[in-house]
Design a protein around this motif. Structure first.
Motif, PDB file in Angstrom:
ATOM      1  N   UNK A 368      34.085  46.851  44.363  1.00  0.00           N
ATOM      2  CA  UNK A 368      35.120  47.454  45.476  1.00  0.00           C
ATOM      3  C   UNK A 368      35.483  48.436  45.191  1.00  0.00           C
ATOM      4  N   UNK A 369      35.548  49.736  45.694  1.00  0.00           N
ATOM      5  CA  UNK A 369      36.205  50.676  45.693  1.00  0.00           C
ATOM      6  C   UNK A 369      37.680  50.920  46.329  1.00  0.00           C
ATOM      7  N   UNK A 370      38.432  51.745  45.744  1.00  0.00           N
ATOM      8  CA  UNK A 370      39.788  51.922  46.376  1.00  0.00           C
ATOM      9  C   UNK A 370      39.619  52.857  47.762  1.00  0.00           C
ATOM     10  N   UNK A 371      39.051  54.008  47.310  1.00  0.00           N
ATOM     11  CA  UNK A 371      38.605  54.845  48.386  1.00  0.00           C
ATOM     12  C   UNK A 371      37.399  55.498  48.383  1.00  0.00           C
ATOM     13  N   UNK A 372      36.198  55.127  48.302  1.00  0.00           N
ATOM     14  CA  UNK A 372      34.927  55.765  48.189  1.00  0.00           C
ATOM     15  C   UNK A 372      34.857  56.717  49.251  1.00  0.00           C
ATOM     16  N   UNK A 373      34.588  57.977  48.974  1.00  0.00           N
ATOM     17  CA  UNK A 373      34.538  59.141  49.962  1.00  0.00           C
ATOM     18  C   UNK A 373      33.070  59.662  49.836  1.00  0.00           C
ATOM     19  N   UNK A 374      32.360  59.423  48.787  1.00  0.00           N
ATOM     20  CA  UNK A 374      31.113  59.903  48.677  1.00  0.00           C
ATOM     21  C   UNK A 374      29.986  59.199  47.874  1.00  0.00           C
ATOM     22  N   UNK A 375      28.727  58.841  48.286  1.00  0.00           N
ATOM     23  CA  UNK A 375      27.842  58.141  47.760  1.00  0.00           C
ATOM     24  C   UNK A 375      26.587  59.125  47.482  1.00  0.00           C
ATOM     25  N   UNK A 376      26.049  59.337  46.234  1.00  0.00           N
ATOM     26  CA  UNK A 376      24.995  60.204  45.970  1.00  0.00           C
ATOM     27  C   UNK A 376      23.949  59.048  45.678  1.00  0.00           C
ATOM     28  N   UNK A 377      22.814  59.375  46.255  1.00  0.00           N
ATOM     29  CA  UNK A 377      21.568  58.521  45.929  1.00  0.00           C
ATOM     30  C   UNK A 377      20.735  59.471  45.350  1.00  0.00           C
ATOM     31  N   UNK A 378      20.281  59.411  44.076  1.00  0.00           N
ATOM     32  CA  UNK A 378      19.267  60.257  43.572  1.00  0.00           C
ATOM     33  C   UNK A 378      18.007  59.328  43.599  1.00  0.00           C
ATOM     34  N   UNK A 379      17.343  59.717  44.648  1.00  0.00           N
ATOM     35  CA  UNK A 379      16.606  58.684  45.129  1.00  0.00           C
ATOM     36  C   UNK A 379      15.117  58.533  44.488  1.00  0.00           C
ATOM     37  N   UNK A 380      14.517  59.824  44.385  1.00  0.00           N
ATOM     38  CA  UNK A 380      13.315  59.664  43.801  1.00  0.00           C
ATOM     39  C   UNK A 380      12.170  58.744  44.607  1.00  0.00           C
ATOM     40  N   UNK A 381      12.605  58.257  45.755  1.00  0.00           N
ATOM     41  CA  UNK A 381      11.866  57.526  46.681  1.00  0.00           C
ATOM     42  C   UNK A 381      11.748  56.106  46.065  1.00  0.00           C
ATOM     43  N   UNK A 382      12.789  55.740  45.277  1.00  0.00           N
ATOM     44  CA  UNK A 382      12.767  54.313  44.986  1.00  0.00           C
ATOM     45  C   UNK A 382      13.828  53.292  45.606  1.00  0.00           C
ATOM     46  N   UNK A 383      14.633  54.029  46.156  1.00  0.00           N
ATOM     47  CA  UNK A 383      15.789  53.063  46.831  1.00  0.00           C
ATOM     48  C   UNK A 383      15.419  53.001  48.357  1.00  0.00           C
ATOM     49  N   UNK A 384      15.495  51.911  48.904  1.00  0.00           N
ATOM     50  CA  UNK A 384      14.885  51.711  50.423  1.00  0.00           C
ATOM     51  C   UNK A 384      16.018  52.170  50.921  1.00  0.00           C
ATOM     52  N   UNK A 385      15.838  52.384  52.567  1.00  0.00           N
ATOM     53  CA  UNK A 385      16.522  52.681  53.427  1.00  0.00           C
ATOM     54  C   UNK A 385      17.894  51.665  53.578  1.00  0.00           C
TER      55      UNK A 385
END
Ligand SMILES: Nc1ncnc2c1ncn2[C@@H]1O[C@H](COP(=O)(O)OP(=O)(O)OP(=O)(O)O)[C@@H](O)[C@H]1O
Length: 679
Positions: A368-385
């Motif tokens: 749980x985040x207190x106030x998550x404002x940004x999520x960066x996904x260094x995807x390289x095609x391994x994370x699904x939608x």
């Protein structure tokens, strides 16, 4: 039968079973006039005989056809018994298909055949459609030509209102395209080749245009209705880092992307941006600068990488840069120890940790985040939608999402697979990089390759030797790797040389320790499986040797090669293969030796493999077009995109009379009742 063989269930399915091509029935070739340049031929002749020859896998049916000029051999490898039963020796046939040459004689494999008498009595159009069919159907008198008979019976029963127009009339006029009804008629039974072309173009445009409208709509809805946290200022943290810590000047592409991110994050809407950068184009620093921007505005951020090694590497690299700044960054992966994990979770929940780097452990329920404002996904095609979507649910106002990928995707594919995202390209490498020289060597030249590695090590450089390990559990390739390792050790004995080995069967700590020894320069050679494929950054490494190159796909080879050439030294990539290499593999090697440009390689990959196989696009149903091809129809796609955007700019809710048919078509297709539900 039609259902099972061709998935044709309804009349509509039959209407949408489009012909492969048309043949001009008035044109018949004489057998002795056929030459190797003739691709498709049509022959009228008498069936002499048919014989099954060969055994097991070599078993085939051979029939002979005679016309007044000679004899033509026809061959079948499948459906042999079915086909033989259906052939009537002594009867006259019209035969159509692709012609090849064998021992200097023309030969046709799996031709289309029809009794001449039935062709004549049917009195069909002179441009006759040929449909995709199967051997089973052919044997049941439903070959590629006979399927046309069904369609020719069906089509006159279909009225214009049964195939209503779905594109706006002004657009059709502007683009001089036939109506939808006309296009359906002409794609099956055109009066001229021009009519056929116009019909195909119209139907391809329709497919692509509707897909583009849909994507643009999703984007538009997000821009209109989503809420996003506002990063309004560039504050002290960012400025201090930029002016005093950043060890180099940003490239033009990095600056441009950063500017786009600044705009996205300042307007109160959720950012959903994909940054596509070639290997080594410097995406990590763009990620960090964006995280600093979030921190300046009082928000937490997370960076997710696809593997433990990469998360650790990002974490180490980034914390080193952040050491004098008033922000706290922590690592959270599957192997984070329980006590540390508790601390990280508590820090994220109370806001004392501003940044977290990790694997997908970061998006587990317990985080749980207190106030998550940004999520960066260094995807390289391994994370699904799906995983990306999970991230968004973590906050009341969804965090900005930045997806970074190092696998260049051809423009047409990106427009279709990622058309709903805002999209930036980093196509510029940091200055001072020298192009990597890539060569192909075979087994016989191995000793020379090892000598070359020695000379590079003598200059103070390091080398990678990569083995294909398709599945980490695959025993055979694991043994290959071990054998390879022993062989490399014999070429590079201790204590003069030290070798790191990394593979997927090692426990994470061991993997990390071996990796680390290479990163710090304590070992000269890294023998590894493709675990290093993505993201590893050791600028001192100047040689990449890829074993069994033929087993790798193009984009994977490009990724692997991208592990060298990351510093200012001249780097080399050596593609090793056995002596015999298949045609496809040769083609891939040729492309790799010819260019370092990931975008060009991606285009070639698309040409060679088709869109369905390109990494990262597999789940995307968006790529299944009936007629349009992302390889051959670039111009139609560009125009579809342009007009889709224009239409939505002028009439975002599609309320004008001209656009209503399109709107109802889209809603029906989506099974939705209202506009805002399309997402
Ligand atoms: N503008 C720049 N000038 C000089 N060096 C840079 C610049 N930007 C990044 N670098 C350096 O280039 C190297 C590659 O950067 P980075 O690891 O971010 O690449 P990347 O785009 O993530 O590549 P990959 O996807 O291949 O891992 C790093 O050593 C980084 O410090």
């Amino acid at each position: 039968m039609l259902r099972k063989e061709l998935n044709i269930f309804t009349f509509r399915d039959l209407l949408e079973h489009f012909p492969l091509r048309h043949i001009d029935k008035t044109q018949v070739n004489l057998i002795n006039e056929i030459n190797p340049e003739t691709e498709f031929i049509q022959v009228a002749g008498t069936l002499v005989d048919s014989t099954i020859i060969g055994e097991k896998r070599g078993k085939r049916l051979v029939a002979r056809i005679r016309d007044k000029s000679g004899i033509l051999e026809l061959t079948w490898f499948q459906g042999i018994t079915w086909v033989q039963k259906s052939l009537l020796p002594g009867k006259d046939y019209l035969i159509y298909g692709r012609c090849g040459f064998f021992n200097g004689r023309p030969q046709m494999t799996h031709p289309e055949m029809e009794l001449l008498a039935s062709v004549k009595s049917a009195g069909k159009n002179f441009l006759e459609p040929i449909y995709p069919s199967t051997e089973k159907l052919k044997a049941r008198s439903l070959n590629g030509r006979q399927l046309g008979t069904l369609t020719s019976v069906l089509l006159p029963q279909v009225a214009e209102r049964d195939i209503p127009e779905n594109l706006p009339a002004p657009l059709l006029q502007q683009l001089k395209m036939p109506s939808r009804y006309r296009a359906y008629c002409d794609i099956h039974f055109p009066k001229s080749p021009q009519d056929y072309q116009a019909a195909v173009r119209r139907l391809k445009f329709e497919e692509l245009f509707i897909a583009q409208i849909r994507l643009a709509l999703i984007k538009l809805q997000r821009h209109r209705y989503s809420r996003g946290v506002v990063f309004e200022k560039v504050g002290d943290i960012f400025t201090h880092f930029y002016n005093h810590v950043l060890p180099f000047q940003l490239t033009g592409a990095q600056k441009r992307v950063l500017k786009e991110i600044r705009q996205d994050t300042a307007r109160g809407k959720q950012m959903n941006r994909l940054v596509q950068g070639d290997v080594g184009s410097g995406k990590t620093i763009v990620a960090l600068l964006t995280m600093l921007l979030a921190a300046d505005n009082g928000y937490q951020s997370c960076l997710m990488a696809p593997t433990e090694i990469l998360s650790q590497q990002h974490y180490q690299g980034l914390t080193a840069l952040l050491k004098d700044l008033p922000v706290t960054m922590r690592l959270l992966t599957g192997s984070t120890k329980a006590a540390e994990r508790r601390k990280v979770l508590a820090g994220l929940a109370d806001g004392s940790i501003q940044m977290v780097v990790g694997t997908h452990a970061v998006i587990e329920e317990s985080v749980q985040f207190q106030n998550l404002g940004l999520a960066i996904v260094d995807e390289q095609h391994r994370f699904g939608v799906a995983q990306r979507a999970k991230l968004w649910q973590k906050a009341t106002i969804p965090p900005h999402v930045l997806v970074m990928t190092a696998t260049p995707i051809p423009r047409t594919l990106a427009m279709t697979a990622y058309g709903d995202l805002d999209y930036s390209v980093m196509d510029e490498l940091p200055p001072g990089r020298q192009p990597i020289t890539t060569v192909h060597r075979n087994e016989m030249q191995r000793a020379g390759v090892m000598d070359f590695i020695r000379t590079e090590i003598a200059k103070g450089r390091q080398a990678y030797i990569i083995y294909p390990l398709i599945e980490e559990s695959e025993k055979l390739s694991y043994e290959d790797l071990m054998q390879g390792y022993e062989q490399v050790k014999s070429f590079f004995p201790e204590p003069k040389y030290y070798i790191s080995m990394v593979h997927g069967r090692q426990p994470p700590e061991q993997k990390e320790a071996n990796m680390q020894r290479f990163v710090t320069g304590d070992t000269h050679i890294m023998v590894s499986t493709t675990v290093i494929e993505v993201g590893v950054n050791v600028p001192n490494a100047s040689v990449m040797v890829i074993e069994s190159t033929e087993k790798f796909g193009l984009s994977q080879l490009h990724q692997l090669r991208g592990r060298v050439g990351r510093g200012s030294e001249k780097s080399f990539c050596i593609l090793l293969t056995g002596e015999r290499v298949s045609k496809d593999a040769r083609e891939r090697i040729k492309i790799m030796c010819a260019t370092n440009d990931g975008f060009k390689i991606a285009e070639k990959d698309l040409e060679l493999r088709g869109p369905g196989d390109i990494e990262g696009t597999r789940q995307s149903g968006m790529l299944n077009f009936k007629l349009a091809s992302l390889i051959n129809d670039k111009a139609i796609l560009e125009s579809a995109k342009k007009y889709a955007q224009l239409l939505l700019e002028q009439d975002p809710d599609m309320t004008s009379a001209d656009n209503l048919p399109l709107k109802s078509h889209l809603l029906a297709k989506e099974g939705k009742t209202s506009w805002s539900k399309i997402s």
